[in-house]
Scaffold this motif. Structure first.
Motif, PDB file in Angstrom:
ATOM      1  N   ASN A  19      21.260-137.392  -2.174  1.00  2.91           N
ATOM      2  CA  ASN A  19      21.893-138.625  -1.730  1.00  2.91           C
ATOM      3  C   ASN A  19      22.492-139.313  -2.955  1.00  2.91           C
ATOM      4  O   ASN A  19      22.608-138.695  -4.010  1.00  2.91           O
ATOM      5  CB  ASN A  19      20.913-139.530  -0.960  1.00  2.91           C
ATOM      6  CG  ASN A  19      19.667-139.857  -1.762  1.00  2.91           C
ATOM      7  OD1 ASN A  19      19.709-140.029  -2.979  1.00  2.91           O
ATOM      8  ND2 ASN A  19      18.527-139.950  -1.078  1.00  2.91           N
ATOM      9  N   ASP A  20      22.878-140.567  -2.845  1.00  8.22           N
ATOM     10  CA  ASP A  20      23.582-141.206  -3.949  1.00  8.22           C
ATOM     11  C   ASP A  20      22.668-141.780  -5.020  1.00  8.22           C
ATOM     12  O   ASP A  20      23.133-142.448  -5.945  1.00  8.22           O
ATOM     13  CB  ASP A  20      24.520-142.300  -3.430  1.00  8.22           C
ATOM     14  CG  ASP A  20      23.792-143.428  -2.716  1.00  8.22           C
ATOM     15  OD1 ASP A  20      22.611-143.244  -2.359  1.00  8.22           O
ATOM     16  OD2 ASP A  20      24.412-144.488  -2.502  1.00  8.22           O
ATOM     17  N   ARG A  21      21.355-141.451  -4.960  1.00  6.27           N
ATOM     18  CA  ARG A  21      20.449-141.985  -5.976  1.00  6.27           C
ATOM     19  C   ARG A  21      19.393-140.982  -6.442  1.00  6.27           C
ATOM     20  O   ARG A  21      18.742-141.208  -7.462  1.00  6.27           O
ATOM     21  CB  ARG A  21      19.747-143.242  -5.422  1.00  6.27           C
ATOM     22  CG  ARG A  21      19.108-144.154  -6.472  1.00  6.27           C
ATOM     23  CD  ARG A  21      20.163-144.771  -7.364  1.00  6.27           C
ATOM     24  NE  ARG A  21      19.601-145.486  -8.490  1.00  6.27           N
ATOM     25  CZ  ARG A  21      19.374-146.806  -8.521  1.00  6.27           C
ATOM     26  NH1 ARG A  21      19.639-147.547  -7.466  1.00  6.27           N
ATOM     27  NH2 ARG A  21      18.894-147.378  -9.606  1.00  6.27           N
ATOM     28  N   TYR A  22      19.227-139.863  -5.712  1.00  2.77           N
ATOM     29  CA  TYR A  22      18.131-138.941  -6.025  1.00  2.77           C
ATOM     30  C   TYR A  22      18.581-137.489  -6.142  1.00  2.77           C
ATOM     31  O   TYR A  22      19.448-137.026  -5.383  1.00  2.77           O
ATOM     32  CB  TYR A  22      17.049-139.013  -4.946  1.00  2.77           C
ATOM     33  CG  TYR A  22      16.246-140.285  -4.964  1.00  2.77           C
ATOM     34  CD1 TYR A  22      15.048-140.366  -5.666  1.00  2.77           C
ATOM     35  CD2 TYR A  22      16.681-141.412  -4.276  1.00  2.77           C
ATOM     36  CE1 TYR A  22      14.296-141.535  -5.678  1.00  2.77           C
ATOM     37  CE2 TYR A  22      15.939-142.581  -4.284  1.00  2.77           C
ATOM     38  CZ  TYR A  22      14.746-142.639  -4.988  1.00  2.77           C
ATOM     39  OH  TYR A  22      14.009-143.802  -4.999  1.00  2.77           O
ATOM     40  N   VAL A  23      17.925-136.790  -7.071  1.00  3.25           N
ATOM     41  CA  VAL A  23      18.074-135.345  -7.238  1.00  3.25           C
ATOM     42  C   VAL A  23      16.730-134.704  -6.957  1.00  3.25           C
ATOM     43  O   VAL A  23      15.685-135.203  -7.393  1.00  3.25           O
ATOM     44  CB  VAL A  23      18.546-135.001  -8.670  1.00  3.25           C
ATOM     45  CG1 VAL A  23      18.369-133.516  -8.986  1.00  3.25           C
ATOM     46  CG2 VAL A  23      20.010-135.409  -8.852  1.00  3.25           C
ATOM     47  N   LEU A  24      16.739-133.605  -6.206  1.00  2.00           N
ATOM     48  CA  LEU A  24      15.522-132.857  -5.904  1.00  2.00           C
ATOM     49  C   LEU A  24      15.470-131.618  -6.787  1.00  2.00           C
ATOM     50  O   LEU A  24      16.444-130.856  -6.864  1.00  2.00           O
ATOM     51  CB  LEU A  24      15.511-132.453  -4.428  1.00  2.00           C
ATOM     52  CG  LEU A  24      14.270-131.717  -3.911  1.00  2.00           C
ATOM     53  CD1 LEU A  24      13.022-132.583  -4.044  1.00  2.00           C
ATOM     54  CD2 LEU A  24      14.480-131.316  -2.444  1.00  2.00           C
ATOM     55  N   THR A  25      14.350-131.414  -7.466  1.00  3.94           N
ATOM     56  CA  THR A  25      14.186-130.275  -8.362  1.00  3.94           C
ATOM     57  C   THR A  25      12.743-129.775  -8.255  1.00  3.94           C
ATOM     58  O   THR A  25      12.027-130.135  -7.322  1.00  3.94           O
ATOM     59  CB  THR A  25      14.563-130.668  -9.809  1.00  3.94           C
ATOM     60  OG1 THR A  25      14.523-129.510 -10.650  1.00  3.94           O
ATOM     61  CG2 THR A  25      13.652-131.734 -10.365  1.00  3.94           C
ATOM     62  N   ALA A  26      12.322-128.921  -9.184  1.00  7.23           N
ATOM     63  CA  ALA A  26      10.967-128.362  -9.166  1.00  7.23           C
ATOM     64  C   ALA A  26      10.033-129.194 -10.042  1.00  7.23           C
ATOM     65  O   ALA A  26      10.402-129.599 -11.151  1.00  7.23           O
ATOM     66  CB  ALA A  26      10.989-126.916  -9.650  1.00  7.23           C
ATOM     67  N   ALA A  27       8.818-129.414  -9.579  1.00  2.68           N
ATOM     68  CA  ALA A  27       7.848-130.211 -10.335  1.00  2.68           C
ATOM     69  C   ALA A  27       7.411-129.511 -11.616  1.00  2.68           C
ATOM     70  O   ALA A  27       7.069-130.176 -12.603  1.00  2.68           O
ATOM     71  CB  ALA A  27       6.635-130.526  -9.460  1.00  2.68           C
ATOM     72  N   HIS A  28       7.417-128.174 -11.622  1.00  2.00           N
ATOM     73  CA  HIS A  28       6.949-127.487 -12.828  1.00  2.00           C
ATOM     74  C   HIS A  28       7.893-127.687 -14.014  1.00  2.00           C
ATOM     75  O   HIS A  28       7.520-127.386 -15.149  1.00  2.00           O
ATOM     76  CB  HIS A  28       6.722-125.986 -12.558  1.00  2.00           C
ATOM     77  CG  HIS A  28       7.955-125.154 -12.540  1.00  2.00           C
ATOM     78  ND1 HIS A  28       8.566-124.727 -11.367  1.00  2.00           N
ATOM     79  CD2 HIS A  28       8.695-124.630 -13.544  1.00  2.00           C
ATOM     80  CE1 HIS A  28       9.617-123.992 -11.665  1.00  2.00           C
ATOM     81  NE2 HIS A  28       9.723-123.916 -12.981  1.00  2.00           N
ATOM     82  N   CYS A  29       9.086-128.212 -13.765  1.00  5.95           N
ATOM     83  CA  CYS A  29      10.003-128.529 -14.873  1.00  5.95           C
ATOM     84  C   CYS A  29       9.411-129.589 -15.792  1.00  5.95           C
ATOM     85  O   CYS A  29       9.746-129.653 -16.984  1.00  5.95           O
ATOM     86  CB  CYS A  29      11.347-128.991 -14.322  1.00  5.95           C
ATOM     87  SG  CYS A  29      12.239-127.725 -13.386  1.00  5.95           S
ATOM     88  N   LEU A  30       8.530-130.434 -15.251  1.00  4.00           N
ATOM     89  CA  LEU A  30       7.867-131.446 -16.084  1.00  4.00           C
ATOM     90  C   LEU A  30       6.970-130.813 -17.136  1.00  4.00           C
ATOM     91  O   LEU A  30       6.711-131.420 -18.184  1.00  4.00           O
ATOM     92  CB  LEU A  30       7.014-132.367 -15.199  1.00  4.00           C
ATOM     93  CG  LEU A  30       7.668-133.605 -14.594  1.00  4.00           C
ATOM     94  CD1 LEU A  30       6.663-134.352 -13.742  1.00  4.00           C
ATOM     95  CD2 LEU A  30       8.228-134.514 -15.674  1.00  4.00           C
ATOM     96  N   ALA A  31       6.498-129.597 -16.852  1.00  7.41           N
ATOM     97  CA  ALA A  31       5.585-128.934 -17.787  1.00  7.41           C
ATOM     98  C   ALA A  31       6.270-128.596 -19.111  1.00  7.41           C
ATOM     99  O   ALA A  31       5.598-128.287 -20.105  1.00  7.41           O
ATOM    100  CB  ALA A  31       5.022-127.658 -17.155  1.00  7.41           C
TER     101      ALA A  31
END
Length: 228
Positions: A19-31
């Motif tokens: 949407n115009d404010r959020y991107v969905l990605t993978a949580a393991h990227c935080l690692a």
């Protein structure tokens, strides 16, 4: 398609603008250990090695990893990124449609045997990340053909041709199909796999429809989604 970078232009993960404010990605990227302050989201990108006036680079306001994410199994491997400002849609930047949630059927059973596309700038045959965005067509596997038993992951790959797969650097990117309205619909997030491009081992993707209640709870307060 979104590109998540850190410390300037270092590729961290892919992502999907929902949407115009959020991107969905993978949580393991935080690692990978990058903070919100170090992380940027690039939209409208194609060739990441060449400057392009059409791209938009946005700062991160907040990370929302899925509260049930388990990094040892990649259960619920999903994360929302709230951008620091609204995105203006144009010819090159627009949100992908979210799927419908059908509780009686899994994503694998709904789409098994159909062709899906995954995109990214991850490693190719020569083992390094690529400059130009790549896309590959994959077949969605039946649940019983999927070697992972994690219920929040689905499988996609190629029974007949080696080399068709996501790889390191593609994590967080979309697994998408065309819906009945001929719009792209996001059904999966690149999560993990066994090797890259081995036809005996499909890639594992976080099942997006299963997590729609959480996605909408976080993002629906003030956002503009794909028109349907």
């Amino acid at each position: 398609m979104a590109m998540v970078v850190a410390n300037g232009s270092n590729l961290v993960c892919g992502g999907s603008l929902i949407n115009d404010r959020y991107v969905l990605t993978a949580a393991h990227c935080l690692a990978l250990g990058f903070s919100q302050a170090e992380t940027k989201v690039v939209l409208g990108e194609h060739d990441r090695c060449t400057a392009d006036s059409r791209t938009v680079i946005l700062s991160v306001e907040k990370f929302y990893p899925h509260p049930q994410f388990q990094k040892n199994t990649n259960h619920a491997d999903a994360m929302l990124i709230r951008l620091n400002m609204r995105v203006t849609f144009n010819e090159f930047i627009r949100p992908i449609c979210l799927p419908k949630m059908i509780l009686q059927r899994s994503t694998a059973s709904r789409f098994a045997g159909k062709t899906a596309l995954t995109l990214g700038w991850g490693r190719a045959d020569h083992g390094v990340t690529v400059c130009s965005l790549r896309v590959v067509a994959l077949e969605i596997y039946e649940t019983q053909s999927c070697p992972t038993k994690i219920p929040t992951l689905l499988c996609a790959g190629s029974h007949s041709a080696a080399g068709r797969d996501a790889c390191q650097g593609d994590s967080g990117g979309p697994l998408q199909v065309r819906n009945d309205d001929r719009k792209f619909e996001l059904i999966g997030i690149v999560s993990n796999g066994i090797e890259c491009g081995n036809q005996d081992f499909p890639g594992f993707y976080t099942e997006v429809p299963r997590h729609l209640p959480w996605i909408l709870k976080v993002t629906s307060q003030d956002s503009m989604y794909c028109w349907r």
